[in-house]
Design a protein around this motif. Structure first.
Motif, PDB file in Angstrom:
ATOM      1  N   SER A  66      14.028 -43.118  -1.183  1.00  4.34           N
ATOM      2  CA  SER A  66      13.518 -44.325  -1.849  1.00  4.34           C
ATOM      3  C   SER A  66      12.066 -44.145  -2.307  1.00  4.34           C
ATOM      4  N   SER A  86      20.456 -45.276   3.535  1.00 10.09           N
ATOM      5  CA  SER A  86      19.806 -46.409   2.866  1.00 10.09           C
ATOM      6  C   SER A  86      19.822 -46.297   1.346  1.00 10.09           C
ATOM      7  N   GLY A 146      13.304 -46.292   3.062  1.00  9.11           N
ATOM      8  CA  GLY A 146      14.174 -47.443   2.861  1.00  9.11           C
ATOM      9  C   GLY A 146      13.581 -48.723   3.428  1.00  9.11           C
TER      10      GLY A 146
END
Ligand code: AN7
Length: 378
Positions: free
Chosen positions: A263, A156, A191
């Motif tokens: 992330s 991701s 993600g």
């Protein structure tokens, strides 16, 4: 002819970064059920829906990101895709690589992948690499590998993944008529929370930190509000709650056994911009929530998916759930991927009876294990 859901790229053409004539690789992912869960209403005082992502073609939400990531790869001419994975990403990458006519390589933490997910990578013909380490080690390896070789990274951190995954938020708004008040989801590599926040924001006419395709926000707004984003991590793998990476993450929910989410910054932005929070739940709570979903809602999810519901129930017990709110919990993956964990120590060898109705009626319980079936109401 009856309408069949066509897959994300065909269903949301204006909101994804693909043009007419671009190659599309799809297994008709998306269009998953949003199911009202009265058993969760009763526990929370809210109106609760579960978004059943285990209904995707390979049994998890990863398919949303894979249709976009792998379609993009076909534009580049690269012939091999690779990912690190706790299991679902590898299953999805392997399947979409088959559909695209590409090869796939998956880098996995040895001994920590649920049996169903490993089977998927094998039957779809992925090249398997087992690492004596955790997911974070695998991601580090595959990032370096794809930087130095003609291999496309489909984790991701590839922005096309999040583009596909944001469409789950669109589907929820399309079905409810507006955004929910609160969206709850499990957080591993972070993600998906990033992608949902992007989706909700774009539908409300805004961009986020992770937005790639600014054209999408020039479309008319489709929702009037934004939900609070509530993220839930496993107790032993909760870097976003602790505020620092976890060197040796551990949880029964192997899908979210991640100590250093890629992330990270985006997830914090989603949490803060939405006035939400990220909390953690114990493995016991995860398994209890999995059992509630299975035995009281009728939806069988894998442990990581149940973390969202476990977090919601925990918040309700702490008095943190606004009464009457509309809440959506994403349940990210199918329970069939990890039946061993779901059954726990329960005995599944049933003594056979003679093949007669009499013997069946006389049998003490038609089911196995610690829990006898509920008697039918008279
Ligand atoms: C069922 O497959 O990271 O926070 O390598 O499989 O977006 O990472 C899986 C993650 C939640 C967490 N639920 O989502 C992988 C992988 C299930 C998952 C998550 C995963 P992210």
């Amino acid at each position: 002819m009856a309408h069949q859901w066509r897959g994300l790229i065909a269903e949301y053409p204006d909101r994804l970064p693909f043009g007419e004539g671009d190659p599309v690789v799809t297994l008709r992912e998306g269009g998953t059920p949003l199911v009202h869960a009265p058993a969760l209403d009763a526990r929370t005082g809210a109106t609760v829906y579960v978004k059943v992502e285990g209904a995707n073609p390979t049994g998890s939400f990863k398919d949303r990101g894979m249709t976009t990531a792998i379609s993009r790869v076909l534009q580049t001419g690269v012939k091999v895709v690779a990912c690190a994975s706790t299991g679902n990403t590898s299953a999805s990458a392997a399947a979409y690589a088959v559909a695209a006519g590409l090869q796939s390589a998956v880098v996995l933490p040895a001994g920590k992948i649920a049996a169903g997910k490993l089977a998927q990578a094998i039957v779809h013909g992925a090249t398997l690499v087992a690492v004596d380490g955790n997911f974070d080690d695998c991601l580090r390896i595959v990032r370096e590998l794809t930087e130095t070789h003609p291999v496309a990274l489909v984790n991701s951190v590839n922005p096309y993944r999040l583009q596909g995954q944001k469409t789950a938020a669109f589907e929820i708004v399309d079905q409810l008529g507006d955004a929910p008040d609160i969206h709850v989801l499990p957080v591993g590599n972070a993600g998906n929370i990033t992608a949902y926040w992007m989706g909700y924001s774009e539908y409300a006419g805004r961009t986020t930190l992770a937005s790639l395709d600014e054209t999408a926000t020039r479309l008319p707004a489709a929702s009037t509000k934004l939900p609070e984003m509530w993220g839930v991590q496993a107790w032993g793998a909760a870097p976003l709650v602790l505020g620092e990476p976890v060197d040796e993450p551990e949880t029964v929910a192997t899908a979210i056994r991640i100590g250093n989410p890629a992330s990270w910054k985006y997830a914090e932005a989603a949490r803060d911009d939405s006035h939400g929070w990220i909390d953690r739940v114990t493995d016991e709570r995860i398994l209890a929530a999995q059992a509630v979903l299975a035995a009281e809602v009728g939806v069988f999810v894998e442990p990581a998916s149940a973390a969202s519901v476990a977090g919601l129930i925990q918040a309700a017990e702490a008095g943190r759930v606004p009464q009457g709110a509309t809440i959506v919990c994403t349940v990210t993956g199918n329970g069939l991927k990890d039946t061993a964990t779901a059954l726990g120590g329960r005995e599944v060898d049933i003594d056979p009876i003679a093949p007669t109705v009499e013997a069946a009626v006389a049998a003490p319980a038609l089911c196995c294990g610690s829990r006898a079936p509920r008697p039918r109401a008279a």
